[in-house]
Design a protein around this motif. Structure first.
Motif, PDB file in Angstrom:
ATOM      1  N   ARG A  20      41.328  76.674  93.267  1.00 28.89           N
ATOM      2  CA  ARG A  20      40.400  75.855  94.067  1.00 28.89           C
ATOM      3  C   ARG A  20      41.084  75.312  95.318  1.00 28.89           C
ATOM      4  N   ALA A  21      42.341  74.874  95.195  1.00 22.45           N
ATOM      5  CA  ALA A  21      43.077  74.365  96.358  1.00 22.45           C
ATOM      6  C   ALA A  21      43.261  75.472  97.399  1.00 22.45           C
ATOM      7  N   LYS A  22      43.611  76.658  96.952  1.00 24.57           N
ATOM      8  CA  LYS A  22      43.790  77.797  97.863  1.00 24.57           C
ATOM      9  C   LYS A  22      42.465  78.174  98.515  1.00 24.57           C
ATOM     10  N   LEU A  23      41.397  78.133  97.742  1.00 23.25           N
ATOM     11  CA  LEU A  23      40.076  78.480  98.259  1.00 23.25           C
ATOM     12  C   LEU A  23      39.628  77.504  99.342  1.00 23.25           C
ATOM     13  N   THR A  24      39.899  76.226  99.172  1.00 24.91           N
ATOM     14  CA  THR A  24      39.495  75.247 100.197  1.00 24.91           C
ATOM     15  C   THR A  24      40.288  75.429 101.473  1.00 24.91           C
ATOM     16  N   THR A  25      41.551  75.853 101.390  1.00 21.32           N
ATOM     17  CA  THR A  25      42.324  76.093 102.618  1.00 21.32           C
ATOM     18  C   THR A  25      41.811  77.329 103.340  1.00 21.32           C
ATOM     19  N   THR A  51      30.866  76.159 113.945  1.00 23.12           N
ATOM     20  CA  THR A  51      31.506  74.924 113.513  1.00 23.12           C
ATOM     21  C   THR A  51      30.502  73.955 112.922  1.00 23.12           C
ATOM     22  N   SER A  52      29.241  74.072 113.338  1.00 19.55           N
ATOM     23  CA  SER A  52      28.242  73.143 112.822  1.00 19.55           C
ATOM     24  C   SER A  52      27.703  73.557 111.460  1.00 19.55           C
ATOM     25  N   SER A  53      27.810  74.833 111.108  1.00 17.35           N
ATOM     26  CA  SER A  53      27.279  75.283 109.818  1.00 17.35           C
ATOM     27  C   SER A  53      28.381  75.291 108.772  1.00 17.35           C
ATOM     28  N   SER A  54      27.966  75.261 107.537  1.00 19.31           N
ATOM     29  CA  SER A  54      28.949  75.299 106.455  1.00 19.31           C
ATOM     30  C   SER A  54      29.471  76.719 106.300  1.00 19.31           C
ATOM     31  N   PRO A  55      30.645  76.899 105.722  1.00 16.61           N
ATOM     32  CA  PRO A  55      31.217  78.238 105.573  1.00 16.61           C
ATOM     33  C   PRO A  55      30.329  79.188 104.790  1.00 16.61           C
ATOM     34  N   SER A  56      29.548  78.686 103.851  1.00 19.64           N
ATOM     35  CA  SER A  56      28.702  79.578 103.063  1.00 19.64           C
ATOM     36  C   SER A  56      27.505  80.090 103.857  1.00 19.64           C
ATOM     37  N   ASP A  57      27.140  79.396 104.979  1.00 21.20           N
ATOM     38  CA  ASP A  57      26.007  79.821 105.793  1.00 21.20           C
ATOM     39  C   ASP A  57      26.378  80.937 106.758  1.00 21.20           C
TER      40      ASP A  57
END
Length: 185
Positions: A20-25, A51-57
């Motif tokens: 999870r830590a690696k995934l967030t980086t 930059t305004s959208s989340s990474p999953s979008d």
């Protein structure tokens, strides 16, 4: 094989936390963007949207902004059928298969080259070509220009639009010239 799933619950929890830590980086937004004056207006809009959208979008890279866009891979079932109606370019036998010239575009994971680059080959020559391995060398040995043949077949099924003629300051197409003759006769 029996030792595969021997992690204890504590070890599994530790692996999960590190993952999870690696995934967030990896999914954290990048702050240092090149300045907008070097990117152009379309790239500037893309960078602010990302930059305004989340990474999953995000769907990935907007390849229309790239200086060298990704090669297109056209799919046209009717063109493939028209290529297969012709005889083998080597021996003239029918029926034939539509062979995609693999050396014409970069390889892509699980994707053939564009249907623009197809030539008809009988089953025997098609197998021989695939068994040979070095496609450009095979075509050189046969003494044929496969790109020229593929271009001819593509233009037969996708004729370019008729060009207009310039007369003085006027541009006319052939049908307009014919209509003008009728009007002034």
């Amino acid at each position: 094989m029996g030792r595969k799933n021997t992690l204890t619950a504590a070890d599994a929890q530790q692996v999960e936390e590190i993952f999870r830590a690696k995934l967030t980086t990896l999914t954290a937004p990048v702050e240092d963007h090149p300045s907008d004056e070097y990117l152009g207006s379309a790239a500037a809009e893309t960078s602010t949207d990302e930059t305004s959208s989340s990474p999953s979008d995000r769907d990935g890279i907007d390849k229309s902004v790239l200086t060298l866009p990704e090669p297109r891979r056209v799919r046209d079932r009717e063109h493939l059928k028209s290529v297969m109606r012709n005889g083998c370019v080597v021996c003239g036998r029918t029926p034939s298969d539509a062979h995609h010239l693999r050396f014409t575009q970069k390889r892509a994971l699980g994707r053939k080259v564009s249907d623009e680059f197809t030539v008809p080959l009988c089953r025997g020559h098609h197998r021989e070509l695939h068994r040979h391995g070095d496609e450009p060398a095979w075509w050189k040995k046969i003494g044929l220009d496969p790109l020229g043949a593929a271009r001819t077949f593509w233009l037969e099924s996708h004729p370019p639009p008729e060009r207009t003629k310039s007369i003085g300051n006027f541009e006319t197409d052939p049908s307009a010239t014919a209509r003008a003759r009728i009007l002034f006769e």
